[in-house]
Design a protein around this motif. Structure first.
Motif, short mmCIF file in Angstrom:
data_model
loop_
_atom_site.label_atom_id
_atom_site.label_comp_id
_atom_site.label_asym_id
_atom_site.label_seq_id
_atom_site.Cartn_x
_atom_site.Cartn_y
_atom_site.Cartn_z
N TYR A 35 -3.88 19.58 -5.86
CA TYR A 35 -4.58 18.59 -6.64
C TYR A 35 -3.90 18.52 -7.70
CZ TYR A 35 -8.33 16.16 -8.93
OH TYR A 35 -8.90 15.16 -9.36
N GLU A 36 -2.65 19.84 -8.21
CA GLU A 36 -1.36 19.71 -9.05
C GLU A 36 -0.32 17.93 -7.83
OE1 GLU A 36 0.29 22.66 -9.84
OE2 GLU A 36 -1.53 23.53 -11.03
N LEU A 45 -2.05 15.29 -8.44
CA LEU A 45 -1.98 14.72 -9.85
C LEU A 45 -0.40 14.50 -10.35
CD1 LEU A 45 -3.52 15.09 -12.44
CD2 LEU A 45 -3.04 17.51 -12.61
N MET A 46 0.45 15.50 -10.29
CA MET A 46 1.87 14.28 -9.52
C MET A 46 2.15 13.21 -9.42
SD MET A 46 4.54 17.73 -8.94
CE MET A 46 5.90 16.86 -9.50
N ARG A 47 2.08 12.33 -8.41
CA ARG A 47 1.82 11.32 -7.88
C ARG A 47 1.63 10.52 -8.89
NH1 ARG A 47 2.53 9.97 -3.15
NH2 ARG A 47 3.46 8.34 -4.10
N VAL A 48 -0.23 10.81 -9.51
CA VAL A 48 -0.52 10.32 -10.76
C VAL A 48 0.19 10.08 -12.28
CG1 VAL A 48 -3.20 10.02 -11.88
CG2 VAL A 48 -3.40 10.47 -9.21
N LEU A 49 0.28 10.66 -11.90
CA LEU A 49 1.26 10.72 -12.95
C LEU A 49 3.13 10.05 -13.19
CD1 LEU A 49 0.61 13.97 -14.48
CD2 LEU A 49 -0.42 12.28 -15.60
N GLY A 50 3.05 9.80 -11.52
CA GLY A 50 4.02 8.70 -11.39
C GLY A 50 4.80 9.35 -10.82
N ALA A 51 4.73 10.64 -10.50
CA ALA A 51 6.26 11.28 -9.91
C ALA A 51 6.43 9.97 -8.38
CB ALA A 51 5.81 12.50 -9.65
N SER A 52 6.96 9.87 -8.16
CA SER A 52 7.42 9.22 -6.56
C SER A 52 7.78 10.39 -5.32
CB SER A 52 8.44 8.61 -6.66
OG SER A 52 9.28 9.92 -6.19
N LYS A 53 6.76 10.27 -4.25
CA LYS A 53 7.19 10.57 -3.10
C LYS A 53 8.07 11.95 -3.08
CE LYS A 53 3.79 9.03 0.68
NZ LYS A 53 3.92 8.21 1.52
N ILE A 79 -3.19 11.23 -2.19
CA ILE A 79 -3.63 11.34 -3.21
C ILE A 79 -4.77 10.60 -3.81
CG2 ILE A 79 -2.92 11.16 -5.46
CD1 ILE A 79 -0.69 9.48 -4.93
N SER A 80 -5.39 10.17 -3.06
CA SER A 80 -6.85 9.50 -2.72
C SER A 80 -7.92 10.37 -2.65
CB SER A 80 -6.88 7.95 -2.73
OG SER A 80 -8.21 7.64 -2.94
N LEU A 135 -8.16 13.76 -4.13
CA LEU A 135 -9.06 13.63 -6.46
C LEU A 135 -9.89 13.17 -6.07
CD1 LEU A 135 -6.30 11.32 -7.63
CD2 LEU A 135 -6.52 13.87 -7.87
#
Lengths: 208, 447
Positions: free
Chosen positions: B348-349, B352-360, B441-442, B445
């Motif tokens: 989940y973390e 979350l990082m991806r949601v917050l803008g971190a690229s793959k 991600i989807s 989450l």
């Protein structure tokens, strides 16, 4: 500011979701209502670019994010969209402050601890700045989650069932906080919920 | 908060699994590194010690044993040869230098070697204090002998027969420390050096068929005792059981050493070996033939024997190296499983990082960083373990092999182990990082 047009998403050939067109101007606040399984969370993921629609467009800040991909979409989402989840999740190894400053740096913005402190103070959890997340109550975590969604002053705030796990008192308080903070940052707020307690609190409602 | 710091925080938030991974990696790498350090020092010691000895003559027996005992001071001697052969060779003008070596005695596990000053020159020994031995019973001691046994100038001590353990004390005569050598890192450090004549005096009455009456002893004070075990252990050529008379030398204060030496029968003047530095060509062939034609003697070129020894050791070293790499591979799996488990709990973390803008790619790098950080920490721990371990093993090896082995030596090749560690960290993090890279991600989450 936020506009969806002809949006569909297919989980399979049998499960096809169609979403109504709508648009929200800058700073506007609205509810998306619907029963469980009607596709509320799917819509939220489409709005944040976490899912690609089968057809239609999602425009945020005049950018068609359904056509964006890769690092550009990630970066756009980090800088322009804040999300409050139903269950607040964090990076457990970090403190409250570190979680919020990480949100700033991942969005490509510089670390601004003063802003973090101000936000936490506005949300009544300033004393938790250096706390680990496992030391916080559910209500405190939800407030920190709101702070995280706001820390980059995003154009759009998406909240996925933010009050479903809260009692009435906390529900009112959290809703008030999200709404006030969104107004303060002039962010468009879209709350996805099936919580009937929220039904009458927003003028604009989109039924799924 | 950057990605590197995030990786670090993720590691320290789970101290026990992280420590286990680091420890396994460190144990595997440090085993290999200790071997490398040992091999390096052993090779240097062997090369430095053996390089200037071109030929050894000693009693017939194992060729390797003769080289090990007389050049490297490791094994027991093959036996004794007559000193007369040495004096005979001295007349040969083609031989520029030769060094007599007489062994068999020790003091507190430090070997006593009867020789001349050329032996000290052979190993580039230098005096730290005092003088070099001149007269019988005078001793010039190695630096480690002085520091470990607490001996200083003017001190007297009683040597004993036997090298590993003293089987019989020569308490008739006392050695006197007249000089201490500087630390050289060679065999000299662990030796007690004295003239060859001292050894003859010490063994008066202990040789086969020999019986000497020491000046100043009372008649009738003799007693008999057996000492075949002593000879068995240190002088294999003299295996025959025998009894002999042992003199009571307690009134040795009145002993006249020169007179005593003069009375020693030439056939009882024995040495263990003769070392030949700078011997080549015809002179070498001549000495080889001469010695090998003697009934109880052999001449050995140390170089091929050392090469043979190295060849014999190679399979054992290879096995230990293989074991160390096996441990390292297990460590790699430990890092891999540790990261994989850690990621499973942090799915989940990652989303979350991806949601917050971190690229793959950023997510991938953060997991790779975790593997690299763990491996670099494992390497640092390995440095501590290997050098501390080498220091401990070195102390034991110094006593066993008379050479200086230390943990305070750093080789350039140790940096290669850092590269190996980083490669292990990268490889073990690769699959977890790829899984994180491909996180849906989807879906994550929505759970």
């Amino acid at each position: 500011m936020v506009k969806i047009n002809g949006l569909t998403y297919n989980y399979s050939s049998e499960v096809q979701l169609k979403f109504p067109d709508f648009s929200l101007s800058k700073g506007e606040q609205a509810l998306i209502l619907g029963q469980s399984g009607c596709g509320k969370t799917t819509l939220l993921h489409l709005l944040s670019g976490l899912l690609k629609p089968n057809s239609g467009n999602v425009d945020v800040e005049n950018e068609n994010i359904s056509k964006m991909s890769g690092a550009k979409l990630d970066s756009f989402r980090g800088a322009n969209i804040g999300i409050v989840f139903q269950t607040p999740h964090f990076i457990e190894a970090l403190t409250v402050k570190e979680n919020l400053t990480l949100t700033q740096t991942l969005a490509g913005k510089s670390k601004n601890v003063d802003k973090v402190k101000t936000l936490l103070a506005d949300l009544g959890v300033e004393s938790k700045l250096n706390s680990k997340l496992n030391a916080l109550s559910v209500g405190e975590k939800q407030r920190v989650s709101i702070a995280r969604a706001l820390v980059n002053s995003p154009a759009l705030i998406l909240a996925d069932e933010p009050t479903s796990a809260l009692d009435d008192e906390n529900c009112d308080s959290v809703l008030k906080l999200v709404s006030e903070q969104a107004k303060k940052h002039n962010s468009t707020l879209l709350i996805v919920t099936h919580d009937n307690r929220l039904k009458d609190q927003f003028d604009k409602r989109i039924e799924l | 908060m950057n990605i590197l710091k995030l990786s670090w925080k993720n590691i320290i938030s789970k101290p026990l699994p992280s420590l286990l991974s680091m420890l396994l990696l460190a144990v595997g790498l440090s085993t290999a590194m200790i071997l490398k350090l040992t091999e390096h020092q052993l090779t240097e010691n062997i090369n430095n010690t053996g390089k200037d000895v071109k030929l050894v003559i000693g009693a017939k027996g194992s060729r390797l044993q003769l080289v090990l005992s007389s050049v490297f001071q490791i094994d027991n001697p093959t036996g004794n040869i007559n000193y007369g052969f040495y004096t005979l060779l001295k007349r040969n003008r083609m031989i520029k230098e030769m060094i007599p070596v007489s062994m068999g005695d020790s003091y507190k596990r430090k070997r006593i070697v009867g020789t001349n000053h050329d032996y000290i020159r052979l190993f580039s020994g230098k005096l730290k204090e005092g003088v070099l031995f001149e007269k019988p019973l005078e001793a010039t001691i190695g630096n480690v002998v002085a520091s470990e046994l607490g001996l200083k100038l003017g001190d007297e001590f009683v040597g004993g027969h036997g090298m590993e353990e003293v089987l019989h004390s020569h308490d008739e005569y006392k050695y006197k420390v007249v000089g201490v050598l500087e630390r050289s890192g060679s065999v000299l450090d662990n030796l007690i050096l004295t003239p060859v004549e001292t050894v003859w005096i010490m063994h008066l009455g202990h040789n086969d068929d020999s019986e000497y009456t020491v000046v100043g002893t009372e008649e009738g004070a003799h007693h008999e005792h057996e000492h075949e075990e002593i000879l068995e252990d240190s002088l294999p050529q003299k295996h025959e059981e025998h009894n002999h008379e042992h003199h009571d030398h307690h009134e040795h204060a009145e002993v006249n050493l020169e007179e005593l030496l003069a009375n020693i029968d030439p056939k009882d003047r024995e040495i263990t070996a003769i070392l030949f530095p700078n011997l080549s060509g015809n002179a070498k062939i001549g000495v080889l033939n001469n010695a090998n034609n003697q009934p109880n003697m052999m001449a050995v070129d140390p170089a091929p024997e050392i090469a043979l020894l190295k060849n014999k050791l190679t399979p054992f070293v290879s096995i230990i190296i293989a074991i160390s790499w096996f441990i390292t591979v297990i460590a790699m799996f430990s890092v891999f499983i540790g990261l994989l488990n850690s990621l499973r709990g942090r799915k989940y973390e990652i989303a979350l990082m991806r949601v917050l803008g971190a690229s793959k790619v950023k997510v991938l790098i953060s997991i790779l960083f975790e593997g690299i950080i763990l491996s670099v920490l494992g390497y640092l721990l390995c440095l501590v373990l290997s050098h501390a371990g080498m220091e401990l093993i070195g102390n034991w090896m110094q006593n066993e092999y008379q050479y200086e082995f230390t943990g305070w030596i750093f080789l350039n090749s140790e940096l290669n182990y850092l590269l190996v560690a980083i490669a292990i960290g990268l490889v073990s993090a690769l699959i977890p990082a790829y899984k994180a890279y491909n996180t849906d991600i989807s879906e994550t989450l929505s759970k």
